[in-house]
Design a protein around this motif. Structure first.
Motif, PDB file in Angstrom:
ATOM      1  N   VAL A 301       0.849  -1.193   0.000  1.00 49.41           N
ATOM      2  CA  VAL A 301       0.000   0.000   0.000  1.00 49.41           C
ATOM      3  C   VAL A 301       0.886   1.244   0.000  1.00 49.41           C
ATOM      4  N   CYS A 302       0.590   2.124  -0.943  1.00 47.41           N
ATOM      5  CA  CYS A 302       1.324   3.397  -1.026  1.00 47.41           C
ATOM      6  C   CYS A 302       0.648   4.397  -0.074  1.00 47.41           C
ATOM      7  N   VAL A 303       1.435   5.146   0.662  1.00 45.26           N
ATOM      8  CA  VAL A 303       0.872   6.078   1.643  1.00 45.26           C
ATOM      9  C   VAL A 303       1.189   7.513   1.238  1.00 45.26           C
ATOM     10  N   ALA A 304       0.129   8.303   1.067  1.00 43.78           N
ATOM     11  CA  ALA A 304       0.282   9.745   0.848  1.00 43.78           C
ATOM     12  C   ALA A 304      -0.098  10.440   2.156  1.00 43.78           C
ATOM     13  N   THR A 305       0.778  11.294   2.635  1.00 46.38           N
ATOM     14  CA  THR A 305       0.605  11.857   3.985  1.00 46.38           C
ATOM     15  C   THR A 305       0.370  13.360   3.940  1.00 46.38           C
ATOM     16  N   ASP A 306      -0.627  13.762   4.705  1.00 44.95           N
ATOM     17  CA  ASP A 306      -0.859  15.194   4.959  1.00 44.95           C
ATOM     18  C   ASP A 306      -1.010  15.297   6.477  1.00 44.95           C
ATOM     19  N   ALA A 307       0.087  15.663   7.149  1.00 46.45           N
ATOM     20  CA  ALA A 307       0.081  15.590   8.615  1.00 46.45           C
ATOM     21  C   ALA A 307       0.531  16.900   9.242  1.00 46.45           C
ATOM     22  N   GLN A 308      -0.122  17.252  10.335  1.00 41.30           N
ATOM     23  CA  GLN A 308       0.294  18.407  11.145  1.00 41.30           C
ATOM     24  C   GLN A 308       0.466  17.951  12.591  1.00 41.30           C
ATOM     25  N   VAL A 309       1.605  18.296  13.141  1.00 40.27           N
ATOM     26  CA  VAL A 309       1.877  18.018  14.557  1.00 40.27           C
ATOM     27  C   VAL A 309       2.293  19.333  15.204  1.00 40.27           C
ATOM     28  N   GLY A 310       1.599  19.716  16.280  1.00 34.14           N
ATOM     29  CA  GLY A 310       1.925  20.982  16.947  1.00 34.14           C
ATOM     30  C   GLY A 310       3.298  20.948  17.569  1.00 34.14           C
ATOM     31  N   ALA A 337      -3.119  -0.280 -10.232  1.00 35.57           N
ATOM     32  CA  ALA A 337      -3.609  -1.487  -9.538  1.00 35.57           C
ATOM     33  C   ALA A 337      -3.097  -1.592  -8.105  1.00 35.57           C
ATOM     34  N   ARG A 338      -2.667  -0.489  -7.549  1.00 36.95           N
ATOM     35  CA  ARG A 338      -2.264  -0.487  -6.138  1.00 36.95           C
ATOM     36  C   ARG A 338      -3.210   0.406  -5.334  1.00 36.95           C
ATOM     37  N   THR A 339      -3.198   0.177  -4.050  1.00 40.11           N
ATOM     38  CA  THR A 339      -3.976   1.038  -3.141  1.00 40.11           C
ATOM     39  C   THR A 339      -3.103   2.209  -2.703  1.00 40.11           C
ATOM     40  N   ARG A 340      -3.701   3.407  -2.721  1.00 45.24           N
ATOM     41  CA  ARG A 340      -2.992   4.562  -2.165  1.00 45.24           C
ATOM     42  C   ARG A 340      -3.796   5.092  -0.981  1.00 45.24           C
ATOM     43  N   LEU A 341      -3.191   5.058   0.167  1.00 38.47           N
ATOM     44  CA  LEU A 341      -3.859   5.535   1.386  1.00 38.47           C
ATOM     45  C   LEU A 341      -3.610   7.034   1.511  1.00 38.47           C
ATOM     46  N   LEU A 342      -4.688   7.801   1.534  1.00 40.56           N
ATOM     47  CA  LEU A 342      -4.572   9.256   1.691  1.00 40.56           C
ATOM     48  C   LEU A 342      -4.750   9.571   3.172  1.00 40.56           C
ATOM     49  N   LEU A 343      -3.658   9.700   3.853  1.00 43.36           N
ATOM     50  CA  LEU A 343      -3.696   9.888   5.310  1.00 43.36           C
ATOM     51  C   LEU A 343      -3.756  11.366   5.659  1.00 43.36           C
ATOM     52  N   ASP A 344      -4.795  11.728   6.389  1.00 44.80           N
ATOM     53  CA  ASP A 344      -4.940  13.102   6.893  1.00 44.80           C
ATOM     54  C   ASP A 344      -4.825  13.008   8.417  1.00 44.80           C
ATOM     55  N   ALA A 345      -3.688  13.417   8.951  1.00 47.06           N
ATOM     56  CA  ALA A 345      -3.431  13.225  10.386  1.00 47.06           C
ATOM     57  C   ALA A 345      -3.163  14.547  11.077  1.00 47.06           C
ATOM     58  N   ASN A 346      -3.656  14.637  12.305  1.00 47.57           N
ATOM     59  CA  ASN A 346      -3.413  15.829  13.109  1.00 47.57           C
ATOM     60  C   ASN A 346      -3.125  15.397  14.542  1.00 47.57           C
ATOM     61  N   VAL A 347      -1.963  15.767  15.037  1.00 47.06           N
ATOM     62  CA  VAL A 347      -1.557  15.435  16.409  1.00 47.06           C
ATOM     63  C   VAL A 347      -1.194  16.738  17.110  1.00 47.06           C
ATOM     64  N   GLY A 348      -1.756  16.966  18.294  1.00 46.49           N
ATOM     65  CA  GLY A 348      -1.438  18.184  19.038  1.00 46.49           C
ATOM     66  C   GLY A 348      -0.028  18.140  19.577  1.00 46.49           C
TER      67      GLY A 348
END
Lengths: 386, 50
Positions: A301-310, A337-348
């Motif tokens: 699985v391919c991972v695309a990341t959009d993450a914010q950490v304070g 033919a692959r899965t791409r996980l669109l990760l939207d993450a937010n950690v304080g």
């Protein structure tokens, strides 16, 4: 006879002085004062007379010096060394007033040097220990005095008692401000940021109005503490919704990823290794207030990341970024033919870690390890590689 | 007066962030807080009787 200062050294001249022929009922000669000498006295001595001698010299109770010596003996043994050195250096009460001369003087110097050579590790250890206690205490006192100075306008001048009183009042104010800050931070993180902001504005308006009516300087520090705490929570994006504890999610299908995964404080694990993921883009949204978020994905699985950490770090396979306002945008293309996980993450406050197994993420053994991956352990976003 | 204005400014900043008008982050908060505290300390020091 009792001397004016209540000490025997002031009595001696009266006994020694020649008072013959003087009518004691009319006049009394003031005897010439002898220069004070630091000697090891015989009267009241326990061991060598060092503490008793210091007590007489400084006109203090010898028990103060005895307690100090015992404390220093217990803290690294420096008191024993200091006592022995003082025993060598301070002459006995019966000894002549002149300093030791010739061979005796060199013997004393050699003895002290030898004592220091033998004992420096004890002195160093004790000194460090004492410094570890005294320096924080001094910092607290200075902080307390400065705070009280700011609030009341009373400067640090005065005797020791007044300074101690001001330091205590200042520290009390700091403590109260700390409680206010914690309360404000909790309220803002729990969704009450608007209420906290209004309280800060009202407090500021009261201070502003007080400048024209009656100054309310005491309100400045609590208001600033509240604003700082709420501001830090806002800047970190801290959100305590979702509860407290550890959450381990193992969705079976992609449909279960539609909901947002949220936790207030703790460890949030989203394990997708056994999830039936379709081809194409699959969104995943995770929110964490304080703690660690782990997202585990299969190797294909391919991972695309959009993450914010304070405050904290983001680790995505072989990449890492840490500090304040961490913002990671990584959108690789997935092969067909692959899965791409669109990760939207937010950690304080905490860490976001993305990998293929817990073992890969556990290598550092602790959160907030901002260093690079150790040699030989380089994970890759392998699902994005054709 | 300066302290009051600075505290009000901090409160307005928080209110704007809560309302979504402003996205507050440490890159903004740091300088703003330093400026506010500096202004308060400066005004307090200058207004103190000698």
């Amino acid at each position: 006879m009792t001397s004016p200062r209540g000490h025997s050294q002031w009595e001696k001249p009266l006994h020694r002085g020649n008072l013959s022929g003087v009518n004691e009922t009319t006049t009394q000669q003031i005897p010439p004062q002898e220069p004070r000498r630091l000697v090891r006295v015989k009267e009241g001595r326990v061991l060598g007379g060092v503490a008793a001698g210091l007590g007489r010299y400084f006109n203090l109770d010898p028990i103060i010096f005895r307690i100090g010596a015992i404390v220093l003996v217990l803290v690294g043994g420096a008191g024993l060394i200091a006592y022995l050195a003082a025993w060598l250096l301070i002459p006995d009460e019966d000894a002549p007033g002149e300093p030791a001369a010739g061979r005796n003087r060199w013997l004393v110097i050699a003895g002290v040097v030898l004592l220091l050579c033998v004992s420096w590790p004890f002195l160093l250890g004790g000194g460090l220990l004492v410094a570890g206690l005294v320096i924080p205490l001094a910092v607290l006192v200075v902080a307390g005095v400065l705070v009280w100075w700011f609030v009341s306008g009373e400067g640090p001048a005065g005797n020791a008692g007044e300074v101690a009183r001001r330091a205590a009042l200042g520290l009390l104010i700091l403590f109260v401000c700390g409680l206010i800050a914690i309360g404000g931070a909790w309220a803002a993180a729990a969704g009450g940021e608007t209420v906290v902001a209004i309280i800060v504005i009202v407090a500021g308006a009261a201070i502003l109005a007080g400048a024209f009516i009656r100054p309310v300087r005491w309100l400045i520090l609590p208001a600033v503490a509240l604003a700082l705490a709420a501001g830090t929570v806002s800047a970190a994006g801290l959100d305590l919704h979702g509860g407290v504890g550890d959450r381990d999610y193992r969705p079976a299908t992609a449909a279960e990823l539609d909901d947002e995964f949220q936790l207030g404080v703790g460890q949030l694990v989203v394990d997708l290794r056994q999830t039936d993921l379709p081809r194409g883009d699959v969104p995943l949204k995770v929110r964490l207030g304080i703690g660690e978020t782990r997202v585990l994905v299969p190797r294909n699985v391919c991972v695309a990341t959009d993450a914010q950490v304070g405050i904290g770090e983001v680790r995505t396979f072989d990449r890492h970024s840490g500090g304040l306002d961490v913002d990671v945008q990584d959108r690789p293309d997935a092969p067909p033919a692959r899965t791409r996980l669109l990760l939207d993450a937010n950690v304080g406050i905490g860490a976001l870690r993305i990998g293929h197994s817990n073992a890969d993420l556990d290598y550092a053994g602790a959160n907030f390890d901002f260093g690079p991956h150790p040699p030989g352990l380089v994970e890759q976003n392998s699902g994005c590689v054709a | 007066m300066v302290a009051g204005a600075a505290v009000v400014a901090l409160g307005v900043l928080l209110l704007l962030d809560a309302g979504g008008t402003l996205d507050l982050h440490f890159g903004v908060l740091g300088p703003v807080v330093c400026a506010a505290l500096g202004a308060i300390l400066l005004a307090s020091g200058l207004s103190r009787p000698r």
